[in-house]
Design an enzyme around this catalytic site. Structure first.
Site, short mmCIF file in Angstrom:
data_model
loop_
_atom_site.label_atom_id
_atom_site.label_comp_id
_atom_site.label_asym_id
_atom_site.label_seq_id
_atom_site.Cartn_x
_atom_site.Cartn_y
_atom_site.Cartn_z
N GLU A 24 1.02 -1.04 -0.09
CA GLU A 24 0.15 -0.37 0.01
C GLU A 24 0.99 1.07 0.42
O GLU A 24 0.98 2.58 -0.49
CB GLU A 24 -0.79 -0.27 1.34
CG GLU A 24 -1.68 -0.83 1.15
CD GLU A 24 -3.35 -1.02 -0.08
OE1 GLU A 24 -2.82 0.80 -0.88
OE2 GLU A 24 -3.43 -1.60 -0.67
N CYS A 79 -12.67 1.45 -15.06
CA CYS A 79 -13.26 3.05 -15.61
C CYS A 79 -12.95 3.82 -15.33
O CYS A 79 -12.41 3.81 -14.26
CB CYS A 79 -14.29 2.98 -14.56
SG CYS A 79 -15.46 4.23 -14.48
N CYS A 84 -16.81 1.28 -20.70
CA CYS A 84 -18.30 0.95 -20.77
C CYS A 84 -18.81 -0.80 -21.37
O CYS A 84 -19.38 -1.50 -20.58
CB CYS A 84 -18.61 1.73 -21.10
SG CYS A 84 -18.11 3.75 -20.67
#
Length: 296
Positions: free
Chosen positions: A37, A191, A198
């Site tokens: 992270e 996205c 799409c």
């Protein structure tokens, strides 16, 4: 017939479409999740993968990193960018050893208390390492929610988004953690900001933005500053010399990295102020030692 919850649709898509990333694999330690992270902040996955593997091969846990010098963390960070993250990881490792017996704490408040661990990182570790129900919101998640739920092209991340995203998550901890990963993955690979796919999106039939004709952003997104010629580039060159040297280096070696002396001096002063470089009594410079490591 009632449509399934958004999180169920995205989770079902994720089960088949998720990328095989090492920090997602079963058996990955909470420490390794924290490392991933921190490395992934403002850095693409492709650049993180080799650095992540090399880092954990050298320091597989907090104790092994805490026992080493902070300068070695800076050296190992290489060209990932934003090298203060290396010092923060080292400082977090020291805190984990000194305050938690070497095991990463499990609660959100305890994670937030670690040096250099902010709200997003703490929530991500709690969700992905400990499988807890927390809203984890990066730019990818925010974009999915902005488009699918709110019908706008994108939106900045704000504190109010925590309640919005949390309301989309399943009530079960494990299911919520998986849904958080799925939302993030959807924003990262389908996205996307510039060229959303799409036609391949599992939410296409319920996306408010698509139904509205994909309206453009009302406010143009600011492009990031270029790299060439900036202080960031100078800092990178200075650090590269120090990382590659077995010990300290003379000021003349650093001077050879950049012709413009004022900018070079400013960049070097910034590295010293950030705790990334130690000025030594003999006029040489080195990577930070334990005594000079920042407390945060």
């Amino acid at each position: 017939m009632t449509a399934p919850p958004l999180s169920d649709v995205v989770t079902a898509w994720y089960a088949d479409a998720a990328r095989d990333l090492p920090w997602r694999r079963p058996g990955t330690s909470p420490w390794a999740v924290l490392v991933s992270e921190v490395m992934l902040q403002q850095t693409p996955v492709a650049r993180v993968l080799p650095a992540y593997d090399a880092w954990l091969a050298r320091w597989p846990d907090a104790a092994s990193l805490a026992a080493d010098e902070p300068g070695e963390a800076v050296r190992m960070w290489g060209r990932l960018g934003y090298p203060r993250r290396a010092l923060r990881l080292h400082a977090a490792a020291v805190a984990v050893v000194e305050q938690h017996g070497g095991a990463l704490p499990r609660t959100l408040p305890a994670l937030l208390a670690l040096p250099g661990v902010g709200d997003y990182t703490a929530r991500a570790v709690a969700a992905f390492a400990f499988r807890q129900r927390h809203a984890v919101i990066d730019v990818n998640v925010r974009r999915v929610v902005a488009r699918a739920v709110e019908g706008v092209a994108d939106a900045a991340v704000t504190r109010r988004d925590l309640a919005v995203v949390e309301a989309l998550l399943p009530t079960d901890d494990e299911a919520a953690a998986t849904a958080s990963s799925a939302l993030m993955e959807l924003g990262a690979v389908i996205c996307t900001a510039r060229a959303p796919r799409c036609g391949q999106c599992p939410l296409a039939d319920r996306c408010a933005w698509l139904a509205a004709g994909q309206p453009a952003l009302e406010v143009a997104v600011r492009r990031p500053q270029g790299y060439a010629g900036t202080d960031r580039q100078v800092r990178g060159r200075l650090l590269a010399v120090l990382r590659e040297a077995p010990g300290s280096v003379a000021a003349e070696q650093l001077a050879a990295t950049w012709d413009e002396p004022v900018q070079r001096a400013r960049a070097l002063d910034g590295l010293v102020a950030d705790g990334l470089v130690d000025p030594l009594p003999d006029g040489r410079f080195g990577l930070p030692t334990r005594a000079a490591a920042p407390g945060t």
